[in-house]
Scaffold this active site. Structure first.
Site, PDB file in Angstrom:
ATOM      1  N   GLU A  22      18.522  -6.834  12.836  1.00 27.60           N
ATOM      2  CA  GLU A  22      18.764  -5.409  12.581  1.00 27.60           C
ATOM      3  C   GLU A  22      17.927  -4.539  13.520  1.00 27.60           C
ATOM      4  OE1 GLU A  22      18.126  -6.023   8.276  1.00 27.60           O
ATOM      5  OE2 GLU A  22      19.982  -4.884   8.025  1.00 27.60           O
ATOM      6  N   GLU A  44      20.685 -13.067   5.057  1.00 31.28           N
ATOM      7  CA  GLU A  44      20.175 -12.543   3.784  1.00 31.28           C
ATOM      8  C   GLU A  44      20.925 -13.097   2.576  1.00 31.28           C
ATOM      9  OE1 GLU A  44      20.644 -10.771   6.514  1.00 31.28           O
ATOM     10  OE2 GLU A  44      19.052  -9.280   6.780  1.00 31.28           O
TER      11      GLU A  44
END
Ligand code: 3HC
Ligand code: NAI
Length: 705
Positions: free
Chosen positions: A110, A130
Site C-alpha cells: 500500500e 491481509e
C-alpha cells in the site's frame, strides 16, 4: 540537512536532489508506529525542502516492507495512522518512487501504491495477504490496487492473499518496471534520475480512472457469488469485495473512509484474533528447548523402510525436497510395489499437466529401491514405516542398529507404539526419534516430532531441520498413546459417538462440525481414512478397555458388514458408483436405532450448538491433559497440530485458542454439567480447573520459560 529526518528505523540521506528514505526495522521492516512516524517526517521534509525534487523509498535487509506490524493489532491505535502518512505522500508536491527488492506485502504494498512510480527487482514478492489474517487492506489497497492493475486482478490478489513475482507484477501493471540486480538503492536512484530527466509527471494513483465501470461491477458480482459459496463463514473476503465496489463507484476520497471502517470492523472480529494467533503460532512451534541446546546433524541422504501408504508418501516428500532416498522393502515383489506407489503420485501429476515425463525422470533419478539393509549403511537419517506391530518394528531397528553408520538418526513413523520401548531395544537409544507423518504424507503439512526419553538434543534439532527441508510444519510431542493429535482425536471422537447414541444422527453431527468451519465431519473422515483402521485399533485395545467406560458399538456393527467407507463404496455414508461425496444411509440409521434400543436409550434431539459444545469441550479437556503431562510444550503446539493435521478451522485459531476466546470458565462449566450424566468420561482436567481458579487462560502458558 541530510539526516534531519532520520530516526532509528527510518534513515534519510540526500543523493543530489533525491531524498533516499530507507526503512530499517528488522526483521521485516513492519510498519510499526516508529516507522510510520519516521515516514511521515521524511515526507514532510521533502515537502518543505526546495532542494529535494524526489523521494526514493527502499527497505533495508531482505524485505521492502512486510506490512503493518501485526503485533500492534488489538492494542490501542497510535498516530500517525498509515492512511494519514500515505495521503500526504501521494498528494504531496514531490515525486515519490518505491524500489522493491523483497517482500512488499499488505501495508508495504500500500505504501508502494501511494508512491507515484514503482520499480521491482527480481526477488520482489508483492501481495495484499491481509485476508489470511482476517483483515482487508486498510491503507488504501482496496482503492488503489484496482486503479493500477484492474478490478478483477486486484480483487483476486486480495481474495487469494497470494504473493506475486516481479515479472507478474509488471505484467499486471502493479509495477512500472523491473530492473536487474539486488540493490534497490542503486537501481532506484537510476530510475528516479531517469524520471526526473524526462520530467515525468507526478502520477497519483487516485487520479487513475477505472475504465469500464459496468464491466468491473459485473466482474465483482461474479467474484462475490463464487466467494460467498466457498468463504465458509469468513468475514473479510466479502468485505474486500464491498470495498472494491466503492473503488469502482466512488472517488478515492470517499472510498478510503469506507475502507477504513470495514478494516476496523475486521480488526474487531474474533476471526482476526484466531487467524493472527495461527500466524504467530506456526512460527513459534520451531522454538523448542533442544534447538537452543544443539544444532542439527548433517542431513543429506535418507532411507525409508517400507514402501506402503506412508513409506511411499514420505519418499515423495523427500524426493520433492531434492533429497536422495533409498527405500527398503521385504522382497523383490514388495519393492516393485513400493516404487510403483511412488511413481503413481508423479504419474498423477503428469496426467494433470503439472509435471513432465522428463521432470518425473529427474526426480526418480534420486530414488533407489533395495531389499538389502547393507545398502543404507551410509545414510544420514532413516524413517521406518513398516506395519504397526512392535515386534516387526523392533526387528527392523535391530537391522538398523547393525548396519547404520554411527550418528545416523533412526526415526519411526509409528502412530501409537511406545517409542521408548523401540529405542531401548537397540544399542543407541540416543539416536531414536518419532517422526509421525500424516496421510497423504507428501501433502499433509503436519509432522509430529516425538521426543523419547533418551534422545539427544541434536537428533531433535535434526528432525526439525528435516521438517524445514520438507516444508512441513513440525510440532514437538512427547511419547504417549497417540501423541498430541491422535490422543485428543480419540477422546472427541468418543464424544461424537456418545452424541450419536444419545440421539443425533452421524449426518447431523458431521453437519454441525462443518458448520463450525471444518471441511469434513468426523464420520466423513472415518469413511475417507477407512473404517477398518479404527476397527483394528479398537479390537487391539478391547482387552485393556475400562469395563465401566461407556462403549458405543455402532462403528463395529458398520465394519462387521464390510462397510469400510469410500474404498468399499459404503461406510457411514453410501458412495454409489465410486462417488466422492457420500449420501446418508437409512441402513446405518437403523443400526444406530438398534444399538440405542439394545441399550435402552431414548433418543433426544441435539441442536448444532449443543453438538459443538460437547465436541469442543472433549477436545479442549484432553488438550489440557496433554499439556499437563508435558506431551505438548505449549497450548499453541496443540493449536498448530489441529490446524495442520486435522482440518481445524484456521479462523478459530486452534482448540486451545478457541477455548480462551469462549472463556475457560464456560468450558469448565460445560464439562461439569456433562459429568452429571457420565462422570467417568467427563473428568475435568486438573490444569483446566487450576487455570480457572487462578483466573488465567491457556495463552498464559504459551511463553516458554
Ligand atoms: N508484523 C510483525 N512481525 C512480523 C510481520 C509483521 N507484518 N511479518 C513477519 N513478522 C515476524 C515474524 O513473526 C517472525 O518473527 P520471529 O522471528 O520472532 O518468529 C519474523 O518477522 C520473520 O518472519 P518469518 O519467519 O515469516 O520470515 P520469512 O522470511 O519466512 O517470511 C514474510 C517473511 C514473507 C514477510 C512473512 O513473514 C510474512 O508473510 N509476513 C506477514 C505479511 C503480512 O501478512 N502482511 C500484511 C500485514 S496486515 C497489513 O499490512 C494491514 C494493512 O493493510 C493496514
Ligand atoms: P502399509 O501396510 O501400507 O505399508 C507397510 C509396508 O511395510 C508394506 O509395504 C510392507 O511390505 C512393508 N514392510 C513390512 N515389514 C517390513 C520389513 N520388515 N522390512 C521392510 N518393509 C516391511 O502401512 P502404512 O499405512 O504405510 O503404515 C506404516 C506405518 O505408518 C505404521 O506404523 C502406521 O501406524 C504409520 N502411520 C500410518 C498412517 C496412515 O494413515 N496410514 C498415518 C501415520 C502413521
Amino acid at each position: 540537512m541530510n539526516s534531519e529526518a532520520s530516526t532509528p528505523v527510518v534513515h534519510t540521506r540526500l543523493d543530489g536532489s533525491v531524498l533516499v528514505v530507507t526503512i530499517d526495522n528488522p526483521p521485516v521492516n513492519a510498519l510499526g508506529v516508529a516507522v510510520r512516524s519516521g515516514l511521515l517526517q521524511a515526507v514532510e521534509l521533502a515537502h518543505n525542502s526546495p532542494d529535494i525534487q524526489a523521494v526514493l523509498l527502499v527497505g533495508k535487509g531482505k524485505a521492502f516492507i512486510a506490512g503493518a506490524d501485526i503485533r500492534e493489532f488489538g492494542k490501542p491505535p497510535m498516530p500517525p495512522s498509515l492512511p494519514q502518512v500515505l495521503e500526504l505522500m501521494e498528494t504531496g508536491s514531490k515525486l515519490v518512487v518505491a524500489a522493491i527488492h523483497g517482500p512488499a506485502l499488505g501495508g508495504g504494498l500500500e505504501v508502494a501504491l501511494a508512491a507515484h512510480y514503482r520499480l521491482a527487482l527480481p526477488a520482489a514478492k508483492l501481495g495484499l495477504p491481509e485476508v489470511n489474517l482476517g483483515l482487508l487492506p486498510g491503507a488504501g489497497g482496496t482503492q488503489r490496487a484496482p486503479r493500477v492493475m484492474g478490478v478483477k486482478a486486484a480483487t483476486e490478489l486480495m481474495l487469494s492473499g497470494k504473493h506475486i513475482s516481479a515479472a507478474e507484477a509488471l505484467e499486471s501493471g502493479l509495477v512500472d518496471r523491473v530492473a536487474e540486480g539486488s540493490d534497490p538503492e542503486q537501481a532506484g536512484l537510476a530510475y528516479v534520475n531517469e524520471l526526473l530527466a524526462a520530467k515525468a509527471p507526478i502520477r497519483r494513483t487516485r487520479d487513475i480512472a477505472i475504465a469500464d465501470k459496468a464491466a468491473a461491477l459485473a466482474e465483482l458480482d461474479a467474484l462475490q457469488a463464487a466467494t460467498a459459496k466457498k468463504a465458509r463463514g469468513l468475514f473479510s473476503p466479502l468485505k474486500i469485495i464491498e470495498c472494491v465496489r466503492h473503488a469502482v463507484e466512488l472517488p478515492l476520497e470517499e472510498g478510503l473512509p469506507r475502507e477504513r471502517a470495514a478494516f476496523l470492523e475486521c480488526l474487531e472480529s474474533p476471526q482476526r484474533t484466531g487467524l493472527i494467533h495461527a500466524f504467530f503460532a506456526e512460527r513459534e512451534v520451531v522454538k523448542i528447548p533442544e534447538a537452543k541446546a544443539a544444532g542439527p546433524r548433517a542431513l543429506n541422504t535418507l532411507a525409508v523402510i517400507g514402501g506402503g501408504t506412508m513409506g511411499a508418501g514420505i519418499t515423495v516428500a523427500a524426493l520433492d525436497a531434492g533429497l536422495p532416498v533409498i527405500m527398503i522393502e521385504r522382497d523383490a515383489e514388495s519393492i516393485a510395489r513400493g516404487r510403483a506407489n511412488v511413481e503413481k503420485v508423479y504419474d498423477g501429476l503428469i496426467a494433470k499437466g503439472r509435471l513432465t515425463a522428463e521432470g518425473k525422470a529427474a526426480i526418480m533419478a534420486r530414488y533407489t529401491g533395495s531389499t538389502r539393509y547393507d545398502d543404507i549403511a551410509a545414510v544420514d537419517l532413516v524413517i521406518e514405516a513398516v506395519f504397526e506391530d512392535i515386534d516387526v518394528k523392533k526387528a527392523v531397528f535391530k537391522e538398523l542398529d547393525r548396519v547404520c553408520k554411527p550418528g545416523a538418526v533412526l526415526a519411526t513413523n509409528t502412530s501409537y507404539l511406545d517409542i521408548n520401548a523401540i529405542a531401548d531395544s537397540i544399542s543407541r537409544p540416543q539416536d531414536v526419534i518419532g517422526l509421525h507423518f500424516f496421510s497423504p504424507a507428501n501433502i499433509m503439512k503436519l509432522l509430529e516430532i516425538v521426543v523419547p526419553a533418551k534422545v539427544s538434543p541434536d537428533v531433535v534439532a535434526t528432525a526439525f531441520d528435516l521438517a524445514r527441508k520438507l516444508k512441513k510444519v513440525p510440532v514437538r510431542a512427547g511419547v504417549c498413546d497417540g501423541f498430541i493429535g491422535n490422543r485428543i482425536l480419540a477422546v472427541y471422537k468418543q464424544a461424537a459417538d456418545y452424541i450419536m447414541e444419545d440421539g443425533a444422527s452421524p449426518y447431523e453431527i458431521d453437519e454441525a462440525v462443518r458448520g463450525f468451519g471444518y471441511p469434513m465431519g468426523p464420520f466423513q473422515v472415518t469413511d475417507l481414512a477407512g473404517g477398518d483402521i479404527g476397527w483394528a485399533t479398537r479390537k487391539r485395545k478391547a482387552a485393556t478397555r475400562d469395563p465401566n467406560a461407556r462403549y458405543v458399538e455402532v462403528a463395529d456393527r458398520v465394519c462387521e458388514r464390510g462397510w469400510f467407507g469410500q474404498k468399499t463404496g459404503r461406510g457411514f455414508y453410501l458412495y454409489p458408483q465410486g462417488a466422492r461425496v457420500g449420501q446418508p444411509d437409512p441402513e446405518v440409521l437403523a443400526i444406530v436405532d438398534a444399538e440405542r434400543a439394545r441399550k435402552g436409550i431414548t433418543p433426544r434431539t441435539f441442536t448444532p450448538e449443543e453438538i459443538m459444545r460437547r465436541y469442543m469441550a472433549a477436545m479442549i479437556n484432553e488438550g489440557a491433559n496433554v499439556l499437563n503431562e508435558g506431551i505438548a510444550l505449549r497450548p499453541l503446539d496443540i493449536d498448530v497440530t489441529f490446524l495442520y493435521g486435522y482440518g481445524f478451522p484456521r479462523h478459530r485459531g486452534g482448540p486451545m485458542k478457541y477455548a480462551d476466546m469462549v472463556g475457560l470458565e464456560t468450558i469448565l462449566n460445560d464439562i461439569t454439567t456433562f459429568a452429571q450424566e457420565d462422570p467417568l468420561f467427563w473428568k475435568p482436567s486438573p490444569l483446566l480447573v487450576k487455570l480457572v481458579q487462578e483466573g488465567k487462560n491457556f495463552d498464559s502458558l504459551n511463553t516458554l520459560a
